[in-house]
Motif scaffolding. Structure first.
Motif, short mmCIF file in Angstrom:
data_model
loop_
_atom_site.label_atom_id
_atom_site.label_comp_id
_atom_site.label_asym_id
_atom_site.label_seq_id
_atom_site.Cartn_x
_atom_site.Cartn_y
_atom_site.Cartn_z
N VAL A 1 -30.76 -4.17 -5.07
CA VAL A 1 -30.42 -2.92 -5.74
C VAL A 1 -31.34 -2.70 -6.93
O VAL A 1 -31.70 -1.54 -7.24
N LEU A 2 -31.76 -3.77 -7.58
CA LEU A 2 -32.72 -3.63 -8.68
C LEU A 2 -34.09 -3.20 -8.16
O LEU A 2 -34.77 -2.37 -8.78
N LEU A 3 -34.50 -3.74 -7.03
CA LEU A 3 -35.75 -3.31 -6.42
C LEU A 3 -35.69 -1.84 -6.02
O LEU A 3 -36.65 -1.09 -6.22
N ALA A 4 -34.57 -1.43 -5.42
CA ALA A 4 -34.42 -0.03 -5.03
C ALA A 4 -34.48 0.89 -6.25
O ALA A 4 -35.07 1.98 -6.20
N GLU A 5 -33.87 0.47 -7.35
CA GLU A 5 -33.93 1.26 -8.58
C GLU A 5 -35.37 1.34 -9.09
O GLU A 5 -35.84 2.42 -9.48
N HIS A 6 -36.07 0.23 -9.06
CA HIS A 6 -37.45 0.19 -9.55
C HIS A 6 -38.36 1.10 -8.73
O HIS A 6 -39.20 1.82 -9.28
N VAL B 1 -22.31 -3.81 -5.93
CA VAL B 1 -22.57 -2.47 -5.40
C VAL B 1 -21.92 -1.41 -6.28
O VAL B 1 -22.51 -0.36 -6.56
N ARG B 2 -20.72 -1.70 -6.77
CA ARG B 2 -20.04 -0.74 -7.66
C ARG B 2 -20.86 -0.54 -8.94
O ARG B 2 -21.02 0.59 -9.42
N TRP B 3 -21.37 -1.62 -9.48
CA TRP B 3 -22.21 -1.53 -10.67
C TRP B 3 -23.48 -0.72 -10.40
O TRP B 3 -23.88 0.13 -11.19
N ALA B 4 -24.11 -1.01 -9.26
CA ALA B 4 -25.36 -0.31 -8.92
C ALA B 4 -25.12 1.19 -8.77
O ALA B 4 -25.92 2.01 -9.25
N LYS B 5 -24.02 1.56 -8.13
CA LYS B 5 -23.73 2.98 -7.97
C LYS B 5 -23.46 3.64 -9.31
O LYS B 5 -23.81 4.81 -9.53
N SER B 6 -22.84 2.90 -10.23
CA SER B 6 -22.57 3.46 -11.56
C SER B 6 -23.86 3.75 -12.32
O SER B 6 -23.88 4.59 -13.22
N ARG B 7 -24.94 3.06 -11.96
CA ARG B 7 -26.26 3.29 -12.58
C ARG B 7 -27.06 4.36 -11.86
O ARG B 7 -28.17 4.68 -12.27
N ARG C 1 -39.97 -5.18 -1.49
CA ARG C 1 -40.44 -4.06 -2.32
C ARG C 1 -41.39 -3.17 -1.53
O ARG C 1 -41.28 -1.94 -1.59
N ARG C 2 -42.30 -3.76 -0.81
CA ARG C 2 -43.26 -2.96 -0.02
C ARG C 2 -42.55 -2.13 1.03
O ARG C 2 -42.93 -0.98 1.28
#
Length: 428
Positions: free
Chosen positions: A216-221, A240-246, A161-162
């Protein structure tokens, strides 16, 4: 001569055209261009692409010059049609300071076969405990924008995260080697039917997929960029497909060997097939090809990992992980993606030049083949078929999984800013 006329080339696989290079730039693209004052290269219908860009190369210098050097690695790159490579940080000493990344960058500039952009380590010594000098590496002459502990996973969520927060300030990206270490202790190959039959320690797909899901959740956060190195499983594709859809800012790469080879080859116990992440199943290979075709996977990256003979010519358990790939990558992509109808040559240019240059911010690379653009170009004889002979490699190492295998395509010419680095398949 400062002028070069490439006559009758299929630009991105289209209709034959002439391309005039004047100095470091493309002066004109069209048909029937004048050859006055120019050196003429008869393309004869070969395919002309923007120079390839590899976001994942191990050049080994400093510290393991017995495997590869910046000189031999960039010569291998030019032979494979590359005009820019990104050099991973797992050298000795580790590229975790401005001084080391500048050393690698300057060596690339001195040798001149392709541009070398160092990748900085995320953590000091790749140890995963303390952030490296990310800002100093970015502000150095090397201008580092990509950071990775590749070879090791940044498995500590707080450190990851950092790092994502830090690089966000200057538009950088963290490239993650997704491997949960506790799930891969003693792992020797893909966990599945073959590993059970051979009695080798299994490397489960979830060890990769769990890290990708977390990151991908950390990147979104954080609102930052994350890049997934050498994605290798069908499950990783779906994440990755799910993350891109978000709308999460994630990109991913696949290696040529994961597009072609499967864990069935490990039955030979030949350590040339030992790689990290391991070769997976036919189902995974199919999913990776489809994901590269539909854009879920953004790019092809070689993970060129040279090793000296003694590190691979030994029993399986003791052998080093990795394969060389710069000189065969385009042929493997033609075999798996073009000849199967999954991608056309414009798609290859996108996945192997345009997008890797964008992700890594490689100025002057991955540009259109059009007037006014830098003359970073690759000419490919797509009709050629031949057996892979590592004795002819420019790389210092020979650990290729394709020895004796017939593959299509052959890079005949490479130009870096108008200067030929490869002519008729021979380095200049």
């Amino acid at each position: 001569m400062s002028k070069i006329l490439i006559r009758g080339a299929k630009v991105l696989g289209g209709e034959p055209q002439d391309v005039l290079i004047d100095g470091e730039t493309i002066a004109e693209v069209g048909t029937g261009l004048s050859a006055e004052g120019a050196e003429v290269v008869e393309a004869g219908g070969k395919v002309l692409l923007p120079g390839l860009v590899d976001l994942h190369t191990h050049l080994r210098e400093p510290g393991r010059e017995d495997s590869e050097t910046v000189l031999t690695g960039t010569r291998a790159a030019a032979s494979g049609g590359y005009t820019a490579v990104f050099a991973m940080a797992n050298t000795f000493p580790v590229a975790d300071t401005a001084g080391v990344v500048e050393q690698v960058w300057r060596l690339g500039r001195e040798h001149g076969y392709c541009d070398v952009q160092p990748i900085g380590a995320v953590t000091v010594g790749l140890e995963g405990r303390k952030l490296a000098e990310l800002g100093a590496m970015h502000e150095s002459a090397a201008g580092v924008t990509v950071f990775s502990d590749d070879g090791k996973c940044v498995d500590d969520a707080v450190i990851m995260r950092r790092a994502l927060e830090y690089v966000k300030a200057f538009g950088g990206v963290v490239a993650q080697h997704a491997q949960e270490p506790r799930l891969t202790e003693g792992a020797q190959m893909n966990e599945g039917v073959v590993s059970a039959e051979l009695g080798l320690g299994g490397w489960p797909a979830v060890a990769e997929e769990s890290i990708i899901a977390r990151d991908v959740l950390l990147a979104e956060h954080v609102g930052s960029r994350v890049h997934i190195c050498h994605l290798s499983t069908a499950g990783s594709v779906e994440i990755v497909r799910w993350a891109k859809s978000r709308g999460i800012d994630v990109t991913a790469e696949v290696t040529p060997h994961h597009l072609l080879l499967t864990d069935e080859l490990v039955r030979t116990y030949n350590p040339v097939y030992k790689v990290n992440p391991p070769l997976r199943t036919e189902r995974d290979v199919h999913a990776l090809r489809e994901a590269l075709a539909d854009g879920t996977i953004d790019i092809v990256a070689t993970d060129h990992a040279p090793h000296p003979h003694e590190d691979k010519d030994c029993e399986w358990a003791a052998a080093a992980m990795g394969m060389v790939g710069l000189e065969t990558a385009l042929s493997v992509v033609q075999e798996t993606m073009v000849d199967t109808g999954l991608l056309d040559w414009a798609g290859v240019a996108d996945r192997m030049s345009v997008k890797p240059a964008q992700i890594g911010q490689a100025t002057g690379h991955g540009r259109p083949v059009s007037a006014g653009e830098p003359a970073n170009l690759t000419l490919v004889d797509t009709a050629y078929r031949g057996q892979v002979d590592p004795a002819g490699f420019a790389s210092r190492s020979r650990n290729t999984p394709y020895e004796g295998r017939e593959l299509p395509g052959r890079v005949t010419h490479t130009w870096l800013r108008g200067k030929a680095t490869l002519v008729d398949g021979k380095l200049t």
